[in-house]
Every structure is written in structure tokens, then in C-alpha cells.
Design an enzyme around this catalytic site. Structure first.
Site, PDB file in Angstrom:
ATOM      1  N   GLU A  58       1.449  -3.799  -5.383  1.00 17.50           N
ATOM      2  CA  GLU A  58       1.283  -3.714  -3.934  1.00 17.50           C
ATOM      3  C   GLU A  58      -0.094  -4.261  -3.541  1.00 17.50           C
ATOM      4  O   GLU A  58      -1.091  -3.986  -4.202  1.00 17.50           O
ATOM      5  CB  GLU A  58       1.401  -2.255  -3.497  1.00 17.50           C
ATOM      6  CG  GLU A  58       1.160  -2.007  -2.025  1.00 17.50           C
ATOM      7  CD  GLU A  58       1.100  -0.533  -1.674  1.00 17.50           C
ATOM      8  OE1 GLU A  58       1.177  -0.212  -0.473  1.00 17.50           O
ATOM      9  OE2 GLU A  58       0.968   0.306  -2.595  1.00 17.50           O
ATOM     10  N   LYS A  60       7.365  -2.960   4.416  1.00 15.80           N
ATOM     11  CA  LYS A  60       7.472  -1.526   4.167  1.00 15.80           C
ATOM     12  C   LYS A  60       7.883  -0.798   5.438  1.00 15.80           C
ATOM     13  O   LYS A  60       7.300  -0.995   6.510  1.00 15.80           O
ATOM     14  CB  LYS A  60       6.132  -1.000   3.653  1.00 15.80           C
ATOM     15  CG  LYS A  60       6.162   0.468   3.215  1.00 15.80           C
ATOM     16  CD  LYS A  60       4.817   0.873   2.633  1.00 15.80           C
ATOM     17  CE  LYS A  60       4.837   2.314   2.141  1.00 15.80           C
ATOM     18  NZ  LYS A  60       3.534   2.726   1.590  1.00 15.80           N
ATOM     19  N   CYS A  80       5.602   1.407  -2.855  1.00 16.86           N
ATOM     20  CA  CYS A  80       4.817   2.614  -3.122  1.00 16.86           C
ATOM     21  C   CYS A  80       5.551   3.885  -2.729  1.00 16.86           C
ATOM     22  O   CYS A  80       6.581   4.225  -3.280  1.00 16.86           O
ATOM     23  CB  CYS A  80       3.451   2.493  -2.446  1.00 16.86           C
ATOM     24  SG  CYS A  80       2.192   3.616  -3.121  1.00 16.86           S
TER      25      CYS A  80
END
Length: 513
Positions: A265, A334, A392
């Protein structure tokens, strides 16, 4: 122990909750967790009223979350806008809130048990059902915080394979049932104890004996890169070139066979859709059939004034797929953002009093549309693949990680656990393993400082890199399994299990009336 329970039930609940968190990573003392929940059941049975029932569950939760989430305090050591000691207060404050959910579970179980005369095994089934509802609520209300669901403690036992049927929230109910069986056995009620324990043992054996999926010899080659770039160095402009050299070296030289290369990430400080020179830097690292998956940022600007000036308006935390000809084949943004990490809730109120995000930057990230399957083109003998992405923190949300209409072949979980202390990264990996089990999909994790891993579709860690070391993982992509029951119906599965528990509890109650 009996004296402590009788004279100091609140202290007993707090201590039991604290010790119950030792069942999570890195300690993995799951028998202690089961024993502590047996004490919670006992405390709940002897609660004199609704207030006491809630308070005992809430105090249990305060202890449970304070220990299990201690790693959050470490994140504040990377934020100079707030005092580092505030991290310990943040853990306690968060725990005071999260403890409301186990408190509601104990309240609901106590009230329904007394109101409708659920006793003995029927009460245990009722409480297990209430726990499913409380964990689902914790994972959804106010955007949710699903970290460390109780069922993750079952990973070492083999019983976690039941997540393929009833999901993670259903697994939490199994822990409650195991605790109840121990309590019944301690009371010499061996028949009902065995009626609960025997199916749990069978499930554990099923998990232990279930064969792992075999990776075909011709499966696509993959490389997972872990550069060991700490949070204190990540945003240093002076180290930018050194960081890129590390990523480039660990990615290796191009080979005749095509590879899928996975970086963490936010691996590079680049706006790949706006900076073609960065795309060519990445393309130079690849062979003709390679693809590079890297975390980066997508930014948005707005007009600032009448002279054509602009200012930064917002950003996406994104994953880009880069091709050898410096093109962007796909992008994922995300969707489930971290409050106080990627955006500051109630910014107009909190920022003036000195609170800020834990991640550097004043502009909030914007959420993407949700789970998507990105198409990875076929090339040089590698078949076309569909890749799901969860960046994540997103991977911890059971039932929310896959586009079910376009089921992927695997999930990629680029993460940055560098600010998670020593407990956070291993807990994060454990929860990713549950997603692999639930969905029947392999998961690739790339992190800057660990733990990076390749997880098969049964939740087994095939290869991993421990924390605070630079390295890479070379492997072939593990295959997916056929869609599990949970993969087909999602979180309807634990709710169906909840109804089964309540229906069985009603049948037991009527059988004794």
C-alpha cells in the site's frame, strides 16, 4: 475464584475480559479465552438485574479490547501534531465504546433468559445467538470496527473451517458454545456438555484433516515485495530515491516467464495517472509479460480562484496495475476508510482543537465504490485472471471483500502495518486468513515492514516474511476453491445460524416446560 465472583463481580468481569484477549495473535492462548468466557457466562447467570447484566458484559469488553487493541497506542508515536501519550488514552476510550457491544449481548441474553425462562443449555444457545448479533453490529454501526472478532481465536484449532459455512460472526458463537460446554462439564452435566462439545470436536477434526488445495505446476508466477521501509522514513523526500532502489532491487530482474509483482500500500509517492515518467520507471523493471500491482495515490483538484489556480480537494488511496508499456491497466480505490487515519470525522470541530489524522496530510481521502474484480490480461502463456483488491483495513470486514457477481480468482491485500506495533500486523494477517477461508480464495499480502504473506484458499500461510526485514516471496499463485456457502450468501449465513441457535433454544425450553 468463587469468592472473587461473589464479592467482586465487576472486578472479575474486567479481569476475565482482559485475559480473554490473550487468545488472539500473537499469544494465541485460545483455551484461556474459552475459560474466560465461561466465567462471563457464570457472571451473567448470577446477575441480579438488567443493569448488572449489562455492566458485567461491558466491563468484560473494556478489559478485552484494552489488551487486544494495545497496538493502536503505537500509531501515535508517528504523529507529532498530538502528544504520543494520548495513544494510551485513545485505546482506553475506544475500548469504553466497543465494550458497549458485549454489554448489549449480555443484557439481551439476560433479559430474554429471564423473560422467557431460558435456562441451562437453552440459555447458552441464546447467549451465543446474541453474540452473533452484537459482533455484526460492532462491524457495521458508525462505519464499523470489526477488528479481532472472537472467532479468529479458533484459527489454531481447525474449527475455523466452519467459517466456510457460517462466517466469522458464526465462529464467535462457537467460542461461546465451547465455553458453555466447559461450564456444564464443571457442573457434572455431562450429557448436555457432550451434546455441545462433540460437534465442536468434529468440526476441529474436519479442519485439521481437510486437505490443502494443490497449486498446479503451471500456475502464474508471483513475487511479493517487502522493502522494510518504516513509517518514520516513508514520507522522507531525501530517502525517496533510496526507497525506490530498494523496491526495484527486491522486484528482481525480468525473466522469460511472466510474473505478477506485488508492492505494498502507498509504496511510491507518485500520482501515476498524472506522471508518465513514474510509469516508465516502473515499466523498466518489468519483462514483456509482467504486471506490477502497486499502491499509490489518486488526487483531485478544484478551482481556487478566477486566475486558473487550483488546490488539492481530495484523494483516493488506490491500487494501480501497471503494464510493461507504462500503461495503467486498472485501478481500485479503497472504499472502507479508517476514521482518524485516512479522514478526520467532524473536521470542522476537531481540527480547531488540535486533533488531526494519524497519517500525514491535511486533505481527507475519499471512498471508492466498493469491492471490484480487476481484469488482468492474458499474456505469454499466462491465463487471464480476475483480481479482487482490499487495501489494508478493508480486509477485516467479513462478507464485504468480494464482488460476488464477478468472483475473482484471488484477493490482493496491499497494506501498511508499519504503524501497528508488534501485535497489530499478526492480528491483521489472522483476519485475512479468515477471509480466505470464508470466500475460498487465496490472498496475497504485501506490506512495507511485514507481515507479508501468501495464503491459500483454506487460510493456510504458505509463505511469509516476518516483521522488520526486507525481502521477497517467490511462488506460484495458489488456486481458488469452488465458492463456499458463505461466499454465495455472505452474512446471511451467520444470521441463519443465529436463527438455528434460537430455534434450538426454544425447543429445549419447551421440552422442559
Amino acid at each position: 475464584m468463587n469468592a472473587l465472583l461473589a464479592r467482586h463481580p465487576r472486578l472479575a468481569a474486567l479481569l476475565a475480559g482482559f485475559l480473554s484477549a490473550t487468545g488472539f495473535e500473537p499469544l494465541k492462548l485460545w483455551p484461556v479465552t474459552i475459560g474466560c468466557f465461561a466465567l462471563l457466562i457464570l457472571l451473567l447467570e448470577h446477575a441480579p438485574d438488567r443493569r448488572a447484566a449489562f455492566l458485567r458484559g461491558w466491563l468484560f469488553g473494556v478489559g478485552h479490547f484494552t489488551l487486544g487493541l494495545n497496538w493502536i497506542a503505537h500509531a501515535f508515536t508517528y504523529q507529532d501534531a498530538m502528544p504520543h501519550w494520548f495513544g494510551y488514552g485513545a485505546v482506553v476510550l475506544l475500548s469504553l465504546y466497543l465494550a458497549v457491544y458485549p454489554g448489549l449481548a449480555t443484557f439481551a441474553a439476560w433479559w430474554a433468559g429471564r423473560r422467557f425462562a431460558f435456562i441451562g443449555p437453552a440459555f447458552l444457545l441464546l447467549f451465543a445467538g446474541c453474540w452473533i448479533a452484537s459482533e455484526y453490529a460492532r462491524a457495521t454501526i458508525f462505519t464499523g470496527f470489526a477488528w479481532n472478532p472472537l472467532g479468529v481465536t479458533l484459527l489454531p484449532t481447525g474449527a475455523a473451517i466452519t467459517a466456510t459455512l457460517i462466517g466469522t460472526y458464526g465462529l464467535g458463537a462457537l467460542v461461546l458454545l465451547a465455553a458453555g460446554a466447559c461450564l456444564l462439564a464443571a457442573r457434572r452435566q455431562y450429557r448436555p456438555a457432550a451434546a455441545i462439545a462433540v460437534p465442536l470436536v468434529v468440526l476441529a477434526l474436519w479442519g485439521q484433516l481437510s486437505p490443502a488445495p494443490t497449486t498446479p505446476a503451471g500456475a502464474p508466477l508471483i513475487r511479493v515485495v517487502q522493502p522494510n521501509i518504516g513509517q518514520d522514513e516513508k514520507y522522507s523526500a531525501e530517502l525517496e530515491q533510496a526507497h525506490f532502489r530498494t523496491l526495484a532491487t527486491l522486484s528482481g530482474k525480468p525473466r522469460p516467464a511472466p510474473r505478477l509483482i506485488f508492492w505494498p500500500e502507498a509504496a511510491i509517492p507518485a500520482y501515476l495517472d498524472m506522471e508518465p515518467e513514474w510509469r516508465w520507471r516502473l515499466a523498466d523493471l518489468m519483462g514483456p509479460g509482467d504486471l506490477l500491482m502497486t499502491g499509490a495515490t489518486k488526487v483531485y483538484f478544484k478551482d481556487k480562484g478566477p486566475y486558473g489556480t487550483t488546490e488539492l480537494a481530495g484523494a483516493n488511496n488506490s491500487l494501480f496495475v501497471v503494464t510493461p508499456d507504462a500503461q495503467l491497466a486498472a485501478r481500485y480505490d479503497k472504499a472502507h476508510l479508517v476514521p482518524y487515519g485516512e479522514y478526520l470525522p467532524m473536521r470542522s470541530i476537531l481540527q480547531p482543537i488540535g486533533l488531526s489524522r494519524l497519517v500525514p496530510g491535511d486533505v481527507d481521502f475519499w471512498p471508492g465504490p466498493g469491492p471490484q474484480s480487476l481484469a488482468l490480461p492474458a499474456t505469454l502463456g499466462r491465463p487471464a485472471l480476475k483480481m479482487g483488491v482490499q487495501i489494508c483495513y478493508e480486509i477485516i470486514f467479513s462478507g464485504q471483500v468480494v464482488d460476488r457477481a464477478h468472483r475473482p480468482d484471488f484477493l490482493f491485500n496491499p497494506s501498511n502495518d508499519a504503524w501497528f506495533g508488534s501485535w497489530g500486523p499478526v492480528q491483521h494477517l489472522a483476519q485475512a486468513r479468515l477471509r480466505a477461508l470464508e470466500e475460498g480464495l487465496p490472498i496475497i499480502r504485501a506490506t512495507p515492514t511485514g507481515v507479508s504473506a501468501i495464503v491459500d484458499a483454506r487460510g493456510h500461510v504458505l509463505h511469509s516474511l516476518s516483521s522488520h526485514r526486507a525481502g521477497y516471496l517467490d511462488s506460484r499463485l495458489p488456486p481458488p476453491l469452488p465458492a463456499t456457502l458463505f461466499a454465495r450468501i455472505g452474512n446471511w449465513a451467520p444470521f441463519a445460524f443465529l436463527l438455528i441457535l434460537l430455534g434450538t433454544a426454544l425447543a429445549l425450553r419447551r421440552g422442559k416446560s
